[in-house]
Design an enzyme around this catalytic site. Structure first.
Site, short mmCIF file in Angstrom:
data_model
loop_
_atom_site.label_atom_id
_atom_site.label_comp_id
_atom_site.label_asym_id
_atom_site.label_seq_id
_atom_site.Cartn_x
_atom_site.Cartn_y
_atom_site.Cartn_z
N ASN A 106 0.81 -1.17 0.02
CA ASN A 106 0.00 0.10 0.05
C ASN A 106 0.86 1.33 -0.10
O ASN A 106 1.99 1.25 0.60
CB ASN A 106 -0.88 -0.06 1.03
CG ASN A 106 -1.92 1.02 1.27
OD1 ASN A 106 -2.37 1.58 0.41
ND2 ASN A 106 -2.47 1.57 2.31
N HIS A 108 1.00 5.44 1.11
CA HIS A 108 0.39 6.25 2.20
C HIS A 108 1.06 7.58 2.22
O HIS A 108 2.31 7.59 2.13
CB HIS A 108 0.44 5.52 3.62
CG HIS A 108 -0.10 6.24 4.61
ND1 HIS A 108 -1.64 6.45 4.65
CD2 HIS A 108 0.20 7.04 5.56
CE1 HIS A 108 -2.00 7.24 5.69
NE2 HIS A 108 -0.72 7.52 6.37
N SER A 135 4.97 6.88 2.15
CA SER A 135 5.56 5.61 2.31
C SER A 135 4.95 4.68 1.63
O SER A 135 3.79 4.62 1.11
CB SER A 135 5.22 5.29 3.92
OG SER A 135 5.63 6.24 4.77
N ASP A 144 -2.18 1.03 8.29
CA ASP A 144 -1.14 1.54 8.11
C ASP A 144 -0.03 1.04 9.02
O ASP A 144 0.88 2.08 9.46
CB ASP A 144 -0.91 3.02 7.75
CG ASP A 144 -1.96 3.39 6.77
OD1 ASP A 144 -2.22 2.94 5.78
OD2 ASP A 144 -2.81 4.33 6.96
#
Length: 195
Positions: A106, A108, A135, A144
């Site tokens: 993912n 972020h 990130s 996260d």
């Protein structure tokens, strides 16, 4: 060649950057499918690049688990080596995370573990810090909280708004994503689950 599935909810700017990178013959990964949890504008990028796509609308399911099972079923059809959450604004159910992680990453818009969650840019501005960042992480069952694969600082400037700051973070996020996908494909980055 690393095969990649990308999941989106919005305009798909990170998706587009990855599709453009993958168009180069020397890039060691290819996007094989794009999925969304709604009729997202970013699906147009998949169409433009000739990439198959699917939609699993969140609102058509009785529970997050039921939605996740259909999403996972769509992904299984393509057997991707890597699943990229690129602006997917839904938390994946634990069963989906368990099936695909650690090959589930993912992006972020914050320097994690600072400012996790859906409003990372807004939260950084509210905290009046001097810098935030971008990130790329492995997805785990938290919000996260997975292992960090790459990150970079972005300064917060006087007069920054949520929009202006996010617009400066986005190019960093895109570059990190492309670098991480390349690194996974070449073996320079090893994906490991959180311990």
């Amino acid at each position: 060649m690393l095969t990649v599935a990308v999941l989106i909810s919005g305009t798909g700017s990170n998706l587009r950057a990855l599709l453009e990178a993958a168009r180069h013959p020397d890039f060691p990964a290819r996007v094989v499918v794009v999925g969304a949890d709604r009729e997202a504008d970013g699906l147009a990028h998949a169409e433009e690049f000739g990439i198959p796509s699917f939609t699993v609308p969140w609102h058509e399911h009785d529970s997050r688990d039921a939605w996740g099972e259909e999403l996972a079923g769509q992904l299984r059809v393509w057997t991707p080596d890597l699943v990229v959450l690129s602006g997917l604004m839904r938390l994946l159910p634990p069963a989906v995370v368990a099936e695909f992680s650690p090959a589930l990453i993912n992006t972020h818009p914050a320097f994690l573990p600072e400012f996790p969650g859906a409003h990372g840019v807004r939260d950084a501005l509210a905290a009046e810090v001097a810098q935030t960042g971008a990130s790329v992480i492995v997805v785990d069952d938290g919000v996260d909280t997975g292992p960090i694969l790459a990150q970079e600082r972005v300064p917060i400037l006087d007069g920054d708004t949520e929009h202006s700051l996010h617009e400066r973070i986005k190019p960093v996020e895109r570059r990190l994503l492309i670098d991480v996908v390349r690194g996974i494909a070449t073996g320079e980055i090893t994906l490991t689950s959180a311990s």
